[in-house]
Design a protein around this motif. Sequence first.
Motif, short mmCIF file in Angstrom:
data_model
loop_
_atom_site.label_atom_id
_atom_site.label_comp_id
_atom_site.label_asym_id
_atom_site.label_seq_id
_atom_site.Cartn_x
_atom_site.Cartn_y
_atom_site.Cartn_z
N TRP A 56 0.85 -1.19 0.00
CA TRP A 56 0.00 0.00 0.00
C TRP A 56 0.89 1.24 0.00
CZ3 TRP A 56 -5.40 0.20 0.06
CH2 TRP A 56 -5.96 1.46 0.24
N GLY A 57 1.91 1.21 0.85
CA GLY A 57 2.85 2.33 0.91
C GLY A 57 3.58 2.55 -0.40
N ASP A 66 0.50 3.55 -12.54
CA ASP A 66 -0.72 2.75 -12.46
C ASP A 66 -0.46 1.65 -11.43
OD1 ASP A 66 -3.18 1.70 -12.92
OD2 ASP A 66 -2.61 0.69 -14.79
N ASN A 67 -0.80 1.89 -10.19
CA ASN A 67 -0.43 1.02 -9.08
C ASN A 67 -1.59 0.21 -8.51
OD1 ASN A 67 2.29 1.77 -9.03
ND2 ASN A 67 1.78 3.63 -7.91
N PHE A 68 -2.64 0.02 -9.27
CA PHE A 68 -3.81 -0.66 -8.72
C PHE A 68 -3.45 -2.05 -8.19
CE2 PHE A 68 -3.70 -2.10 -13.07
CZ PHE A 68 -4.11 -3.43 -13.01
N ARG A 69 -2.51 -2.74 -8.83
CA ARG A 69 -2.18 -4.10 -8.36
C ARG A 69 -1.54 -4.08 -6.97
NH1 ARG A 69 3.23 -6.38 -11.36
NH2 ARG A 69 4.40 -4.48 -11.03
N TYR A 70 -0.75 -3.04 -6.68
CA TYR A 70 -0.16 -2.95 -5.35
C TYR A 70 -1.23 -2.72 -4.28
CZ TYR A 70 4.31 -2.72 -7.75
OH TYR A 70 5.39 -2.99 -8.54
N PHE A 71 -2.22 -1.91 -4.61
CA PHE A 71 -3.33 -1.70 -3.66
C PHE A 71 -4.06 -3.02 -3.43
CE2 PHE A 71 -3.08 2.84 -5.05
CZ PHE A 71 -2.87 3.39 -3.79
N ILE A 72 -4.33 -3.74 -4.49
CA ILE A 72 -5.04 -5.02 -4.35
C ILE A 72 -4.21 -6.02 -3.56
CG2 ILE A 72 -5.94 -7.01 -5.64
CD1 ILE A 72 -6.72 -4.93 -7.84
N ILE A 73 -2.94 -6.16 -3.94
CA ILE A 73 -2.05 -7.10 -3.23
C ILE A 73 -1.91 -6.72 -1.76
CG2 ILE A 73 0.37 -7.85 -3.06
CD1 ILE A 73 -1.20 -9.22 -5.31
N SER A 74 -1.92 -5.43 -1.47
CA SER A 74 -1.69 -4.99 -0.09
C SER A 74 -2.77 -5.43 0.87
CB SER A 74 -1.55 -3.47 -0.04
OG SER A 74 -2.80 -2.82 -0.21
#
Length: 145
Positions: A56-57, A66-74
């Motif tokens: 998330w950080g 485009d960081n949507f995957r990091y939000f999802i993974i977090s």
Amino acid sequence: MFGKEQIAKLLGYSGLIPFIVFTIGSWIQIPMVSDSSYILITYAAVILSFMGAIHWGIAMSNPKEDNFRYFIISVIPALIAWASLLMPESYAIILLIIGFIALIMYDWAVEKSLRLPSWYLPMRKKLTTVVILCLCMTQLSFVIH
């Protein structure tokens, strides 16, 4: 004075103390502790959630990408951790082991795109190895007791 790396390593390795102490407690009674296994599972769930929050950080620190995957993974580690608190201890430990292994495997797979310090993943590998060993030893205590 301590730098970021030294403080992170000090905190990371100090964070193993509860894993080790309460794993021992799953085998032998610790004075004034009624349920070491439950304490260990709860602590492991908190740490797994924390490890997921790193992604998330990462996503927040790069707002132009485009960081949507990091939000999802977090959030996945937190959901796994929460689910582990809702099930019998022997199943919870298995789920937590899967969560820790899946997260480190993901981190290794996306290492280049994460732009983490060079010391971070080697430290994580050591920490995760100890965590998984502690959880496995606690699981074994259920089988033997």
